[in-house]
Design an enzyme around this catalytic site. Structure first.
Site: not given
Length: 422
Positions: A178, A181, A305, A382
């Protein structure tokens, strides 16, 4: 004739460099709210407006446990948005008052203008690749480049393998699928550097006894675009045949329960658009082919992420079923989270299956590796934070985040080995 003259003028001006590229997207007075969702009607309302990407942008999808959604709202939609919340009885908390202020602050790093590549600022793709070349040249006996393939726009998707001896179990790290990020590629490059330069005995053991396959920037087109044009860009950059909206979510494009159970979107304008078919994005297709080729070299797969502070494991497609080794997966997850929380920062990570801890997400890289290649240990990390900065994590937090990554990885790999997976 006049039309021909105008066209000729435009061509001449473009050739002369007088017409500038379109300016960077700005987010002046865009706000980010954390919403508390109490029922399916409220969730449906937020999901619907979240698809209006020129007015709203979902930063963090609905979290099954916290019952919360983070959403960015354009200034022109603010009054309508607040009326919508009031009408549907949705409570909210303002997290970021002006997104552009956060973006501007992210760029202001007085100590970051050194000629040496460091971790006090965020680097663009060209700078990361130049650093990668330097690393490959400096450590030729233990490093080698690997090429995953080409992006839609023709960029090379490059990784580095670090191997100190033959026969080591392999660990694959994929980062920055992504685009926005940025903390993920910063963490990946820092981790590479530590594996090669750290004098710490535990880190040296980590470097010496495992083969590391690390992909610092997977979504190269989107990452470049996020730096040059739009800081909040998430997806790939491949146009769509029937929509003006560009790109797909490459982490919903893998052929593992693709587009099932509302775990992705079929709307090309959605941030979680799964693509027209599994592997429709050249980047995802290339990674599938590359991982299939080297599958016997890989024992653990990890995807970087942000944000939210989670360690997520399969399955993403359902919270009704769990892998047969889920107890071991949770044991490893606990070791990771406990190690990070024990640091002075006290950062708390939640761990568990993606669908159970966070939300249903289908067609992800980690689930594809787990389900299709038969690997038993795979995680999505994350990173920081919980929404105060979201994707725009200040550069001053890069090093603390990386320190948390290292102690977490040491614990994760140690427990994985103890349980017999390495």
């Amino acid at each position: 004739m006049r039309l021909l003259w105008l066209l000729a003028t435009v061509v001449a001006l473009t050739s002369a460099g007088i017409l500038k590229d379109t300016p960077k997207e700005r987010y002046d007075n865009f706000r980010v709210y954390k919403l508390s969702i109490q029922n399916k009607i409220q969730l449906a309302v937020i999901e619907k407006i979240g698809e209006l990407t020129n007015k709203y942008n979902v930063w963090k999808e609905y979290d099954e446990r916290s019952k919360q959604v983070d959403i960015m709202v354009s200034p022109g939609e603010l009054n309508h948005f607040q009326e919508l919340l009031k009408f549907n009885n949705i409570s909210s908390e303002l997290m970021i008052e002006n997104v552009q202020d956060r973006i501007d602050e992210e760029q202001v790093t007085p100590t970051a203008d050194s000629a040496t590549f460091g971790w006090t600022k965020y680097y663009e793709l060209e700078e990361i690749e130049a650093w990668l070349d330097e690393i490959l040249n400096a450590y030729p006996s233990v490093t080698e480049e690997f090429i995953v393939g080409k992006s839609y726009e023709g960029r090379t998707i490059r990784g580095i393998k670090i191997s100190h001896k033959a026969g080591n179990p392999g660990i694959f790290i994929e980062s920055n699928v992504h685009a926005r990020e940025w903390i993920t590629s910063a963490s990946a490059t820092w981790f590479i550097n530590q594996l090669l330069t750290s004098k710490d005995a535990d880190v040296r053991s980590l470097a010496d006894n495992y083969d590391w396959h690390i992909l610092p920037v997977f979504n190269v087109d989107g990452f470049e675009y996020s730096h040059k044009k739009d800081r909040m860009w998430r997806k790939t950059r491949q146009p769509h045949a029937t929509s003006a909206c560009i790109g797909a979510d490459a982490n919903r494009n893998f052929d593992s329960h693709w587009l099932e159970n509302n775990g992705a979107s079929s709307n090309p304008c959605s941030e979680t658009f799964a693509g027209d078919a599994p592997g429709s994005e050249p980047e995802a297709k290339a990674l599938v082919e590359y991982l299939t080729k080297i599958q016997d070299e890989i024992s653990v797969y990890i995807s970087f992420h942000s944000y939210g502070q989670y360690l997520l494991s399969p399955y993403g497609h359902t919270k009704e079923e769990f892998p047969e080794n889920y107890d071991d997966i949770l044991t490893i997850g606990k070791a990771f989270a406990d190690a990070i929380e024990a640091l002075p920062y006290g950062t708390v990570y939640q761990y568990g299956s993606t669908a159970d801890v966070l939300y249903v997400a289908t067609g992800t890289s980690v689930d594809w590796v787990f389900n299709e290649l038969g690997k038993k240990i795979g995680y999505t990390i994350e990173y920081r934070d919980k929404g105060r900065y979201g994707f725009i994590l200040p550069p001053v937090q890069i090093i603390p985040n990386c320190e948390e990554l290292m102690v977490g990885m040491l614990a994760l790999i140690d427990k994985t080995k103890e349980l017999g997976y390495l």
